[in-house]
Design an enzyme around this catalytic site. Structure first.
Site, PDB file in Angstrom:
ATOM      1  N   LYS A 271       4.192   0.850   9.481  1.00 37.31           N
ATOM      2  CA  LYS A 271       4.347   2.127   8.784  1.00 37.31           C
ATOM      3  C   LYS A 271       3.727   3.268   9.594  1.00 37.31           C
ATOM      4  O   LYS A 271       4.220   4.382   9.574  1.00 37.31           O
ATOM      5  CB  LYS A 271       3.704   2.042   7.393  1.00 37.31           C
ATOM      6  CG  LYS A 271       4.596   1.339   6.387  1.00 37.31           C
ATOM      7  CD  LYS A 271       3.971   1.297   5.024  1.00 37.31           C
ATOM      8  CE  LYS A 271       2.965   0.171   4.933  1.00 37.31           C
ATOM      9  NZ  LYS A 271       2.474  -0.075   3.577  1.00 37.31           N
TER      10      LYS A 271
ATOM     11  N   GLU B  79       0.881  -1.163   0.000  1.00 34.77           N
ATOM     12  CA  GLU B  79       0.000   0.000   0.000  1.00 34.77           C
ATOM     13  C   GLU B  79       0.921   1.216   0.000  1.00 34.77           C
ATOM     14  O   GLU B  79       1.796   1.323   0.868  1.00 34.77           O
ATOM     15  CB  GLU B  79      -0.882  -0.019   1.254  1.00 34.77           C
ATOM     16  CG  GLU B  79      -1.920   1.069   1.225  1.00 34.77           C
ATOM     17  CD  GLU B  79      -2.810   1.077   2.463  1.00 34.77           C
ATOM     18  OE1 GLU B  79      -3.404   2.126   2.714  1.00 34.77           O
ATOM     19  OE2 GLU B  79      -2.893   0.060   3.167  1.00 34.77           O
TER      20      GLU B  79
ATOM     21  N   ARG C 139       4.747 -12.447  10.038  1.00 33.69           N
ATOM     22  CA  ARG C 139       5.429 -11.169   9.775  1.00 33.69           C
ATOM     23  C   ARG C 139       6.844 -11.237  10.309  1.00 33.69           C
ATOM     24  O   ARG C 139       7.113 -11.897  11.303  1.00 33.69           O
ATOM     25  CB  ARG C 139       4.739 -10.027  10.537  1.00 33.69           C
ATOM     26  CG  ARG C 139       3.341  -9.743  10.164  1.00 33.69           C
ATOM     27  CD  ARG C 139       2.848  -8.590  11.029  1.00 33.69           C
ATOM     28  NE  ARG C 139       3.187  -7.317  10.429  1.00 33.69           N
ATOM     29  CZ  ARG C 139       2.518  -6.784   9.415  1.00 33.69           C
ATOM     30  NH1 ARG C 139       1.496  -7.388   8.902  1.00 33.69           N
ATOM     31  NH2 ARG C 139       2.866  -5.620   8.916  1.00 33.69           N
TER      32      ARG C 139
HETATM   33  P1  ATP Z   1       2.522  -2.079   7.942  1.00 34.70           P
HETATM   34  O1  ATP Z   1       1.761  -2.739   9.042  1.00 34.70           O
HETATM   35  O2  ATP Z   1       3.951  -1.875   8.207  1.00 34.70           O
HETATM   36  O3  ATP Z   1       1.853  -0.833   7.444  1.00 34.70           O
HETATM   37  P2  ATP Z   1       1.344  -3.501   5.833  1.00 34.70           P
HETATM   38  O4  ATP Z   1       1.164  -4.973   5.873  1.00 34.70           O
HETATM   39  O5  ATP Z   1       0.161  -2.656   6.012  1.00 34.70           O
HETATM   40  O6  ATP Z   1       2.514  -3.132   6.785  1.00 34.70           O
HETATM   41  P3  ATP Z   1       1.575  -3.344   3.036  1.00 34.70           P
HETATM   42  O7  ATP Z   1       2.077  -2.215   2.233  1.00 34.70           O
HETATM   43  O8  ATP Z   1       0.149  -3.665   2.994  1.00 34.70           O
HETATM   44  O9  ATP Z   1       2.040  -3.065   4.504  1.00 34.70           O
HETATM   45  O10 ATP Z   1       2.445  -4.642   2.748  1.00 34.70           O
HETATM   46  C1  ATP Z   1       2.831  -5.095   1.490  1.00 34.70           C
HETATM   47  C2  ATP Z   1       3.236  -6.528   1.611  1.00 34.70           C
HETATM   48  O11 ATP Z   1       4.302  -6.674   2.518  1.00 34.70           O
HETATM   49  C3  ATP Z   1       2.081  -7.357   2.146  1.00 34.70           C
HETATM   50  O12 ATP Z   1       1.998  -8.551   1.402  1.00 34.70           O
HETATM   51  C4  ATP Z   1       2.465  -7.630   3.563  1.00 34.70           C
HETATM   52  O13 ATP Z   1       1.944  -8.846   3.998  1.00 34.70           O
HETATM   53  C5  ATP Z   1       3.979  -7.614   3.513  1.00 34.70           C
HETATM   54  N1  ATP Z   1       4.531  -7.196   4.793  1.00 34.70           N
HETATM   55  C6  ATP Z   1       4.296  -6.050   5.448  1.00 34.70           C
HETATM   56  N2  ATP Z   1       4.927  -6.021   6.641  1.00 34.70           N
HETATM   57  C7  ATP Z   1       5.586  -7.200   6.734  1.00 34.70           C
HETATM   58  C8  ATP Z   1       6.431  -7.789   7.732  1.00 34.70           C
HETATM   59  N3  ATP Z   1       6.715  -7.155   8.874  1.00 34.70           N
HETATM   60  N4  ATP Z   1       6.930  -9.002   7.472  1.00 34.70           N
HETATM   61  C9  ATP Z   1       6.670  -9.644   6.329  1.00 34.70           C
HETATM   62  N5  ATP Z   1       5.885  -9.159   5.356  1.00 34.70           N
HETATM   63  C10 ATP Z   1       5.343  -7.943   5.549  1.00 34.70           C
HETATM   64 MG    MG Z   2      -1.558  -3.032   4.708  1.00 35.52          MG
END
Ligand code: ATP
Ligand code: MG
Length: 556
Positions: A272, A38, A262
């Protein structure tokens, strides 16, 4: 290092096992994955794990990976983030097949919604979000449908059309799937598919005022792209049922969702939202502050893409939540830099040494750039009768095991000569201002015929040839291993001493030509990289990582 990590041949992770089985059964001609960020922040090391996993699988098994921006939420997304994400994925060394945006599918998703309405599987609900929440029940109590669920297909089609046309205000109506208000899976209790949001979108501008929910965008986007293995993190396990339901009811390409734990790391936060707070509240200088767990921060700090990839690959993935020691990442950074970094001599806290019997005014010595890399060449180091060494490399009354410089004691100057301390000069207050030494001409490094063996080797720079630079030393951003799990706010655990600046150090002149892209080992000091804040008027170096794990020792 555990033995498991040391073995070059690691065993298959659970996704590799699934894919090998799928390929054996002839389920797919090629593997297609996607990395779906995102664009609401910069990528962090958790995302790097997901990138290495998704791109790594298609590299290994044949196929390709799409970069898909999951930009269904107009409010938090920005083009700046899109650019930084692309930059980071490229820097990590991966190439996506297609650059895609969930927002490109808005028309298609709207059609999908119409299909569900026509099948009697979706309805427009006028309830407030509070009402919807209460009607949903609890994990132990079934939910109840409201009267809106009984609307006719025609009425739903008309209302949904009007929602799209902008007839209603934010929150006035939503589109919901008609599934099962009594499902033990709360997510299946008539989930929201569309909401009204009169907001400008960074790509579709003002075209839309209704936006699909994550659950009605993600799986369908996967399906549109013929993604074979849609990999996400564990919090989406309960969403899988809805993911499959949508695909089944819409009769579209059957992508499958798989979940892994994660990546969490010690002494940092990895969401984020929290990272944005650190930036906005100026606890750090920006998303690419070298203390941040972002890819851009790590890159600015001097971490290499190879080290990050190696870390992700060797630590692997798991199905259970865990927290990885940041020291392990540093291990891989050191391992990579040891092979690549150019060796240089830099004195942080200078003490002047005068060589009293050095007749020449100066000479040029040569030294290897990196003894670990035979292709790295050599550099020239000027030597003269006035040198700087580190203040703590001299001791007036040395302890028994002190092999550095002390009255009457000999040391080797790295790549130069053996010197002997003859005299200590002090000012009126008793501070040592200068050390007078003699050198042994036959002891020149590389052609030493002196027969003298000394235990200590010091780094040094010639006073008149030295250039000055600023040094930034970084420590953990947080004082505790898991700042998010402690009591109170995670920011209460910020380490106030995470940045130490040394305004002026003395470096050998070869560093004058330092490049942003090159890593350096300042001998006996650690690994360093030029910072982008450097200007022609001054060079600034970030310490990437120390030579050994000093934190582990200090915190014991
Ligand atoms: P955050 O909670 O940091 O905002 P998010 O999951 O909302 O992370 P996205 O931009 O939606 O962030 O993530 C893009 C991809 O990266 C998704 O497939 C997500 O599952 C993966 N991802 C995000 N954070 C992690 C993490 N800590 N470990 C492994 N994969 C991750
Ligand atoms: Mg997300």
């Amino acid at each position: 290092m555990s033995a498991e990590l040391k073995s070059e041949e690691r065993s298959l992770n659970f996704l590799e096992e699934i894919i090998e089985q799928d390929l054996k059964e002839g389920k797919y001609k090629q593997i297609v994955t996607r990395f779906p960020p995102e664009p609401n922040g910069y990528l962090h090391i958790g995302h790097a794990t997901s990138i290495c996993l998704n791109f790594g699988l298609t590299k290994k098994y044949g196929g390709y990976t799409n970069l898909r921006f999951d930009d269904t939420n107009p409010v938090t997304e920005e083009t700046e983030y899109v650019e930084s994400i692309k930059d980071d994925v490229k820097w990590l060394g991966f190439e996506w097949k297609n650059e895609l945006y969930a927002s490109d599918y808005f028309d298609k998703l709207y059609e999908f919604a119409i299909t569900l309405i026509k099948k009697g599987l979706a309805y427009v609900d006028d309830s407030t979000s509070e009402e919807i929440a209460t009607q949903k029940g609890t994990p132990t109590e079934p939910g109840k449908r409201n009267k809106y669920a009984d609307r006719s297909i025609e009425e739903n089609l008309q209302l949904f059309e009007e929602m799209k046309a902008g007839k209603y205000k934010d929150g006035e109506k939503v589109l919901r799937a008609k599934i099962d208000m009594e499902s033990p899976n709360m997510i299946m209790r008539d989930p929201l598919l569309y909401r009204i949001k009169h907001a400008y979108h960074h790509r579709t501008a003002d075209k839309w005022c209704i936006y699909p929910m994550y659950d009605f965008a993600h799986g369908q986007s996967d399906s549109i792209e013929n993604i074979t293995h849609s990999i996400c993190t564990l919090e989406f396990v309960p969403h899988r049922e809805l993911y499959d339901w949508c695909i089944e009811k819409l009769e579209i390409y059957p992508s499958h969702q798989y979940e892994f734990a994660r990546r969490n790391m010690t002494y940092t936060v990895m969401s984020k939202r929290k990272l944005l707070q650190l930036v906005n509240e100026k606890h750090v200088t920006g998303w690419d502050d070298p203390r941040m767990p972002t890819i851009s921060g790590m890159r600015r700090r001097g971490y290499t893409a190879a080290a990050l990839r190696e870390f992700c690959d060797r630590v692997g993935i798991s199905k259970r939540e865990n927290i990885v020691d940041v020291g392990l990442l540093e291990f891989f950074v050191r391992e990579d830099l040891n092979k690549k970094a150019l060796r240089r001599m830099v004195v942080f806290d200078p003490l002047k040494v005068v060589i009293t019997n050095y007749a020449a005014s100066e000479e040029i010595l040569t030294s290897e750039n990196n003894p670990e890399d035979p292709n790295s060449g050599t550099r020239e180091i000027p030597f003269s009768n006035e040198l700087y060494i580190e203040r703590d490399d001299f001791m007036e009354t040395p302890s028994k095991k002190y092999f550095r410089l002390a009255p009457g004691q000999m040391v080797r100057l790295k790549s130069a000569y053996i010197i002997k301390c003859e005299n200590v000069i002090k000012d009126e207050a008793g501070n040592i201002t200068e050390i007078q030494c003699t050198y042994i001409p036959e002891s020149k490094s590389g052609s030493d015929t002196s027969g003298i063996n000394v235990k200590g080797t010091l780094h040094w720079v010639s006073v008149k040839h030295a250039i000055s630079a600023e040094i930034r030393l970084y420590d953990r951003l947080f004082k505790v291993e898991d700042p998010s799990s402690g009591e109170g706010d995670f920011k209460d655990y910020i380490n106030p001493d995470s940045l130490q600046i040394i305004k002026s150090v003395f470096a050998e002149p070869a560093l004058k030509n330092a490049h942003l892209a090159d890593s350096y080992q300042f001998i006996r000091k650690g690994y360093f990289v030029l910072d982008k804040d450097s200007s022609t008027s001054g060079m600034i170096f970030n310490r990437t990582v120390g030579l050994k794990d000093s934190w582990a020792k200090a915190s014991k």
